[in-house]
Design a protein around this motif. Structure first.
Motif, short mmCIF file in Angstrom:
data_model
loop_
_atom_site.label_atom_id
_atom_site.label_comp_id
_atom_site.label_asym_id
_atom_site.label_seq_id
_atom_site.Cartn_x
_atom_site.Cartn_y
_atom_site.Cartn_z
N GLY A 399 -42.67 -61.75 2.17
CA GLY A 399 -42.11 -60.65 1.42
C GLY A 399 -41.42 -59.66 2.34
O GLY A 399 -41.73 -59.58 3.51
N GLN A 401 -40.14 -55.53 2.79
CA GLN A 401 -40.15 -54.14 2.35
C GLN A 401 -39.20 -53.32 3.23
O GLN A 401 -39.03 -53.66 4.40
CB GLN A 401 -41.55 -53.53 2.43
CG GLN A 401 -42.54 -54.06 1.38
CD GLN A 401 -43.87 -53.32 1.46
OE1 GLN A 401 -44.23 -52.80 2.50
NE2 GLN A 401 -44.58 -53.26 0.34
N GLU A 410 -40.83 -49.71 0.18
CA GLU A 410 -40.41 -50.24 -1.13
C GLU A 410 -40.21 -51.75 -1.02
O GLU A 410 -39.59 -52.24 -0.08
CB GLU A 410 -39.09 -49.57 -1.57
CG GLU A 410 -38.57 -50.06 -2.91
CD GLU A 410 -39.38 -49.48 -4.06
OE1 GLU A 410 -39.30 -50.01 -5.17
OE2 GLU A 410 -40.12 -48.49 -3.86
N ASN A 411 -40.78 -52.52 -1.96
CA ASN A 411 -40.58 -53.98 -1.98
C ASN A 411 -39.14 -54.33 -2.30
O ASN A 411 -38.48 -53.65 -3.09
CB ASN A 411 -41.49 -54.64 -3.02
CG ASN A 411 -42.92 -54.74 -2.55
OD1 ASN A 411 -43.16 -54.99 -1.37
ND2 ASN A 411 -43.87 -54.55 -3.45
N ASP A 413 -37.90 -57.16 -4.09
CA ASP A 413 -38.51 -58.25 -4.85
C ASP A 413 -37.74 -59.55 -4.75
O ASP A 413 -38.32 -60.64 -4.75
CB ASP A 413 -38.64 -57.84 -6.32
CG ASP A 413 -39.62 -56.67 -6.49
OD1 ASP A 413 -40.53 -56.56 -5.64
OD2 ASP A 413 -39.47 -55.89 -7.42
N PHE A 416 -39.02 -62.29 -2.05
CA PHE A 416 -40.35 -62.89 -1.97
C PHE A 416 -40.20 -64.41 -2.09
O PHE A 416 -39.92 -64.93 -3.16
CB PHE A 416 -41.24 -62.34 -3.07
CG PHE A 416 -42.71 -62.59 -2.83
CD1 PHE A 416 -43.42 -61.77 -1.96
CD2 PHE A 416 -43.36 -63.65 -3.42
CE1 PHE A 416 -44.76 -62.01 -1.71
CE2 PHE A 416 -44.69 -63.88 -3.17
CZ PHE A 416 -45.40 -63.06 -2.32
#
Length: 428
Positions: A399, A401, A410-411, A413, A416
């Protein structure tokens, strides 16, 4: 099934322990070095003491290398430059460097080996092999890693080869020589686990004292510069320079040459007296002079044609971009998608530009977290990424960030990704 069983047995062998307030170091048998007793989730700067900071460069077509820009090297730093083509090594101390203007390179090789700085503080050396690779070693600086302590208050990283003499953090030095290694330590859900029997932790020594006792010296083949107050540069011969004469304590030039090593020169051949031609002893009086080929008129009034146009400016090698000596190879990018890997490095594109980033494999932890910064185009690479990371016995996912302006993470998204699906990068 076997991998899951081994993982369970490893957890049984570990016992929980609270994080220590005193900073201590520990060397695992797996080659990882751990530092315990830190502030949780805080970033630390770790120096690899006893190792020089190595950079690469390319001399221009005049044989001049830009060693460092202003602020890169400090007063009294020791610097070595290895001319990879000739194999010669040159060293100097960054003290009393003369200031002078650096002329634009027109392709004429500057054979005299000098060291100087321009009025902007950029340091140069001349007399190197033109357009050739140069290795720059900052002997009084050390490579630095920025690593974040985990929630248990310790950080871990893999030692490479060659190993440094000491790991330096917060002005404390953990000396690696003679350290006893043992089983691992781990952080699980905010609890510290240590192997049984308990590992032997080492205390640190004062980093200033250790550095003063473990300075990196110039190599035995280094020709060391002596810079006078008037701006001249003289060089000592390398200590390992052989003695071609074979009989005395000082090296001499080979038969048929003159000077003092390493500045040996071949004298010009004998010539006939002025007003005659030929090769001694067969000298003859020449016929009346004529203008040289390619000129017109009657001596001494010979006229030369206009000079040829100047040579074209140098260009970067095929497959690279930029202007010499600042040539750059293309950055590795994915064949498809937004992630790829090469030589243990994870490459990601399309990220927010100029942001601090972290890549992690499934569960966050010091074993897998890797930090970097994206460039203005959103390209980033994470060095020494663990592509074999697992989570609960199965291959992990990665993942991404990024750090927002308010300091929160903050991811991203869309990034991933299951690690085995990451394919090799293209590099051209």
């Amino acid at each position: 099934m076997l991998k899951k069983l081994l993982f369970i047995l490893t957890l049984i062998a570990l016992t929980p322990s609270a994080a220590l307030a005193e900073m201590k170091g520990y060397l695992g048998t797996d080659g990882y070095f751990h530092i315990q007793g830190l502030e949780a989730n805080k970033n630390y700067s770790v120096d690899l003491g006893g190792m020089p900071l190595i950079r690469s460069g390319i001399s221009n077509s005049c044989g001049i290398l830009r060693i460092a820009t202003s602020g890169t090297i400090k007063q009294s730093d020791h610097i070595e430059i290895k001319d990879e083509k000739s194999g010669s090594v040159y060293g100097f101390t960054n003290t009393n460097i003369p200031i002078k203007e650096t002329a634009k390179c027109d392709g004429t090789v500057k054979a005299e080996r000098e060291i100087w700085a321009d009025d902007k503080g950029t340091t140069y050396i001349s007399g190197l092999s033109p357009s050739s690779a140069q290795t720059i070693r900052l002997l009084t600086s050390a490579p630095t890693r920025n690593i974040r302590a985990n929630i248990c208050g310790f950080l871990s990283f893999k030692l490479g080869e060659p190993r440094p003499g000491a790991i330096i953090i917060e002005n404390q030095a953990f000396v690696l020589s003679g350290l006893q290694s043992g089983g691992g330590i781990a952080c699980r859900k905010g609890k510290l686990f240590v192997a049984y029997p308990s590992p032997v932790f080492a205390s640190a020594v004062n980093a200033i004292t250790w550095r003063s006792q473990n300075t990196i010296q110039f190599s035995s083949t280094t020709q060391i510069a002596s810079i006078s107050g008037g701006g001249g540069t003289s060089w000592s011969p390398p200590p390992s320079n052989p003695n071609p004469g074979g009989g005395g304590s000082s090296a001499t030039c080979p038969t048929g040459t003159t000077g003092t090593p390493p500045n040996c020169v071949t004298p010009p051949p004998p010539t006939c007296p002025a007003g005659t031609t030929g090769t001694p002893p067969n000298c003859v009086t020449p016929p009346p002079p004529t203008c040289p080929e390619g000129t017109t008129g009657t001596p001494p009034n010979c006229v030369s044609p206009p000079p040829p146009p100047p040579p074209p400016p140098p260009t970067c090698p095929e497959g690279t971009t930029g202007t010499p000596p600042n040539c750059e190879a293309p950055k590795p990018t994915p064949v498809s998608g937004k992630m790829c890997k090469y030589a243990g490095t994870l490459v990601v594109i399309g990220l927010p530009p100029n942001k601090n980033l972290v890549a992690y494999a499934s569960e966050r932890g010091a074993y897998n977290d890797r930090f970097t910064t994206s460039d203005s185009g959103g390209w980033a690479q994470f060095d020494n990424f663990n592509f074999n990371a697992t989570y609960e016995g199965d291959p992990a996912s990665v993942g991404i960030q990024y750090k927002k302006d308010n300091g929160d993470w903050e991811n991203v998204d869309a990034y991933f990704v299951y690690i085995p699906s990451i394919t090799p990068c293209k590099t051209n």
